[in-house]
Motif scaffolding. Structure first.
Motif, PDB file in Angstrom:
ATOM      1  N   VAL A  90     -12.554  23.999  17.597  1.00 42.48           N
ATOM      2  CA  VAL A  90     -13.504  23.212  18.673  1.00 42.48           C
ATOM      3  C   VAL A  90     -14.706  23.512  17.348  1.00 42.48           C
ATOM      4  O   VAL A  90     -15.166  22.405  16.762  1.00 42.48           O
ATOM      5  CB  VAL A  90     -13.668  22.563  19.776  1.00 42.48           C
ATOM      6  CG1 VAL A  90     -14.092  23.681  20.568  1.00 42.48           C
ATOM      7  CG2 VAL A  90     -14.235  21.235  19.363  1.00 42.48           C
ATOM      8  N   ALA A  91     -15.068  24.875  18.337  1.00 45.30           N
ATOM      9  CA  ALA A  91     -17.177  25.259  18.372  1.00 45.30           C
ATOM     10  C   ALA A  91     -16.964  25.538  16.487  1.00 45.30           C
ATOM     11  O   ALA A  91     -17.759  25.573  15.729  1.00 45.30           O
ATOM     12  CB  ALA A  91     -16.730  26.439  18.302  1.00 45.30           C
ATOM     13  N   ILE A  92     -16.071  26.760  15.348  1.00 43.05           N
ATOM     14  CA  ILE A  92     -15.704  26.241  14.213  1.00 43.05           C
ATOM     15  C   ILE A  92     -15.419  25.191  12.986  1.00 43.05           C
ATOM     16  O   ILE A  92     -16.291  25.074  12.438  1.00 43.05           O
ATOM     17  CB  ILE A  92     -14.820  27.391  14.012  1.00 43.05           C
ATOM     18  CG1 ILE A  92     -14.596  28.619  14.788  1.00 43.05           C
ATOM     19  CG2 ILE A  92     -14.093  27.692  12.008  1.00 43.05           C
ATOM     20  CD1 ILE A  92     -13.998  30.050  14.328  1.00 43.05           C
ATOM     21  N   GLY A  93     -15.099  24.931  13.950  1.00 44.55           N
ATOM     22  CA  GLY A  93     -14.539  23.490  13.078  1.00 44.55           C
ATOM     23  C   GLY A  93     -15.677  22.617  12.722  1.00 44.55           C
ATOM     24  O   GLY A  93     -16.170  21.949  12.406  1.00 44.55           O
ATOM     25  N   ALA A  94     -16.656  22.376  13.989  1.00 41.75           N
ATOM     26  CA  ALA A  94     -18.215  21.863  14.050  1.00 41.75           C
ATOM     27  C   ALA A  94     -19.083  22.403  13.324  1.00 41.75           C
ATOM     28  O   ALA A  94     -19.666  21.843  12.945  1.00 41.75           O
ATOM     29  CB  ALA A  94     -18.564  21.727  15.496  1.00 41.75           C
TER      30      ALA A  94
END
Length: 619
Positions: free
Chosen positions: A452-456
């Motif tokens: 989720v963090a890398i996607g964001a």
């Protein structure tokens, strides 16, 4: 951008911070020179009182990122950040009542020793490696980011400040050990508060008083605090801060080695809890100072925003630029603020170096070489402090080459903190979870939070969820104005509007809950851990809070753990006797075979008799 250079008195004030910090390290190196055990060096002989530990916890918790970043966040997004007042309270209560009693009574030095007691060595080593990597990376960024912001605004030498910070922290950590770190943190905490108060007093006077600051903040929509929107995609609401913020800071704080190491250095469990609760007062004071600094800064720049107009290039430069304008005719006071910012950096870096040395020594060195002499152990501990000081400083140099990746690196602390919180929660709260469930849960939590963090990072959240409050450039020199444009949202997959758009405060929530869910499921699929095989001191019977009316239901929720094999709370509450005995029992890698020789331990049932353990003396 016009760079306003330091005056001579600014350098004098700033240099005084480094000299006093180094002096504390030299003082404890001389004072404690005859106490040569690694136990004295790494955990202060477990004889610290709650006062300096409380100040040290607060200083370590509030880095320069807080000093520079929080006022800028309030300036841009409003005073909803003050809701962390609730978050900090929840974090301290959960840490002191849920996690601390288990760690303290176990007599451990590294929090990851607990994982081997509760599960096995692979779980312990996996968690230790993750902690070491993320702490080194985070510490490097904590050193570099504020140095860069101050350099671009004040002209303060960038690499000089980076190298000086790393050198001074390494110096007093290596010489004085934990006692030097704690007392230096206490001094730096005072410097941080004085720096903030100086800015607040001069800033509010310049704006016409505190009432005028609040009135202008109200007119600028900066005082809209309580937003009860339950949308998890919103950056800061009551729920994202109070729930997501609690998961984030509990992962960083409640099971973090640098925090727990200070707590277990206290002479009794009562002192450890008092340190946490008095630390809460310090957290609240720093938070309020930072929030009001942001509001004061807004009242000063309400008609000419230096970021939107292009005077500065990044929000982190707002606070240093404000200070240089505010104290332009007062030599020495800009240096005091820089000392305030670097006090946060020094305390965080020193805490990290000491914690990294501790986990490396306890989790790897002692496991491989269990019969080291006290003198050799101390020298190895000092060598590790020196090594990690060099590594963290080098990482700060490497951070200059990361560019926009710095923002992602700052998020890694939270991304790893959530799964770590989930892992320790599995061990402490869920007696039936086995080592396979724990390891699978940790990996699942890491994958989810990084996903989720890398996607964001690749697909930034929609502007409607994160765009700052309006900023005015009406009274700026229009030749310098650069129009702020929202990030382009074209060619975005559907998942970018939901999963990747979640508030950054929920990264830890995702990692923690994912870890717990996977750990529970895998444990049921692979065969639950038998409660009778788990020493009661490793489990916190939180079910007692919900089943207090029925011993039958409490016993059922214990899952076979023998919590009633003696009055555990009475036996362990005094702390000191238990901790010293357990420390001897659990040293040298906590090898399970050594437990068979402990009075009160039954090899057949693999359980402790707490009454017998209380009578063990340190040998």
């Amino acid at each position: 951008m016009e760079v306003k250079n330091f005056a001579v008195w600014d350098y004098v004030v700033f240099a005084a911070l480094f000299i006093i910090s180094s002096g504390i390290g030299v003082f404890y190196a001389i004072k404690e020179r005859k106490k040569t055990t690694s136990r004295e060096f790494l955990v202060g002989g477990r004889q610290m009182s709650f006062g300096p530990v409380a100040l040290s916890l607060t200083a370590s918790f509030m880095s320069a990122v807080t000093v520079l970043g929080t006022p800028a966040d309030v300036y841009r997004f409003g005073a909803s950040y003050v809701l962390f007042f609730i978050t900090y309270a929840l974090v301290i209560i959960l840490t002191s009542e849920l996690f601390l009693p288990v760690f303290y009574r176990s007599g451990i030095t590294s929090t990851y020793e607990y994982l081997q007691l509760r599960f096995n060595k692979p779980v312990r080593y996996a968690a230790t490696v993750i902690y070491i990597v993320q702490t080194i990376l985070y510490t490097g960024v904590v050193v570099y980011a504020p140095a860069l912001a101050l350099n671009q605004v004040t002209g303060f030498d960038l690499w000089g400040s980076v190298i000086a910070t790393g050198t001074v922290c390494t110096f007093y950590c290596t010489l004085g050990g934990l006692k030097a770190v704690v007392w230096t943190d206490a001094f730096q905490m005072v410097v941080m508060i004085v720096g903030f108060l100086t800015v607040l007093i001069q800033g509010s006077n310049h704006a016409g008083g505190l009432h005028s600051v609040l009135e202008q903040a109200e007119n600028g929509s900066r005082l809209y605090i309580f937003d009860f929107d339950v949308d998890p995609l919103r950056r800061h609401t009551f729920w994202t801060i109070s729930v997501g913020g609690t998961f984030t800071w509990l992962g960083i704080y409640g099971v973090n080695q640098s925090t727990i190491q200070r707590c277990i250095s206290c002479k009794t469990e009562k002192h450890a809890k008092l340190a946490l609760y008095f630390n809460l007062l310090g957290l609240w004071i720093i938070l309020l100072c930072a929030v009001f600094s942001g509001l004061t800064m807004y009242s000063h720049f309400k008609d000419c925003d230096p970021w939107t107009s292009g005077i500065i290039s990044a929000p982190d430069q707002l606070m240093p630029y404000f200070v240089m304008e505010l104290f332009s005719t007062m030599p020495g006071l800009p240096g005091l603020f820089v000392a305030c910012a670097f006090s946060g950096t020094l305390s965080t870096v020193a805490a990290s170096i000491n914690a990294l040395a501790t986990v490396t020594f306890e989790d790897f060195v002692k496991s491989c070489f269990p019969r080291l002499s006290d003198k050799l152990s101390t020298w190895i501990s000092k060598g590790l402090c020196l090594l990690f000081g060099v590594i963290c400083t080098s990482t700060a140099v490497a951070a200059s080459l990361m560019g926009s990746v710095i923002q992602a690196a700052l998020s890694i602390h939270g991304m790893c903190g959530g799964p770590m919180l989930g892992l320790f929660s599995l061990g402490i709260v869920f007696p039936f979870v086995n080592w396979k469930g724990a390891l699978a849960g940790l990996l699942t939590g890491i994958l989810l939070s990084f996903w989720v963090a890398i996607g964001a990072f690749i697909y930034p959240a929609p502007a409607s969820k994160t765009w700052p409050l309006p900023l005015s450039t009406d009274r700026c020199d229009l030749s310098n104005v650069t129009e702020s444009v929202p990030p382009a949202l074209s060619s975005r997959p559907a998942i970018a509007e939901t999963w990747y758009a979640i508030s950054y405060l929920h990264y830890s929530t995702v990692g923690c809950l994912g870890c717990i869910a996977a750990g529970v499921i895998i444990s049921f699929l692979t065969g639950r851990q038998k409660g009778k095989d788990i020493p009661p001191l490793l489990i916190r019977p939180v079910c007692n809070l919900f089943c207090f009316w029925s011993k039958k239901y409490k016993t059922l929720c214990w899952c076979g753990v023998q919590h009633d094999s003696g009055t555990e709370q009475e036996n362990l509450e005094n702390g000191s006797t238990w901790k010293q005995g357990a420390e001897s029992v659990l040293q040298n890698g906590l090898k399970q075979e050594s437990l068979a020789h402990v009075p009160g331990y039954d090899p057949k049932d693999k359980s402790y008799d707490n009454m017998a353990l209380e009578k063990i003396t340190h040998f």
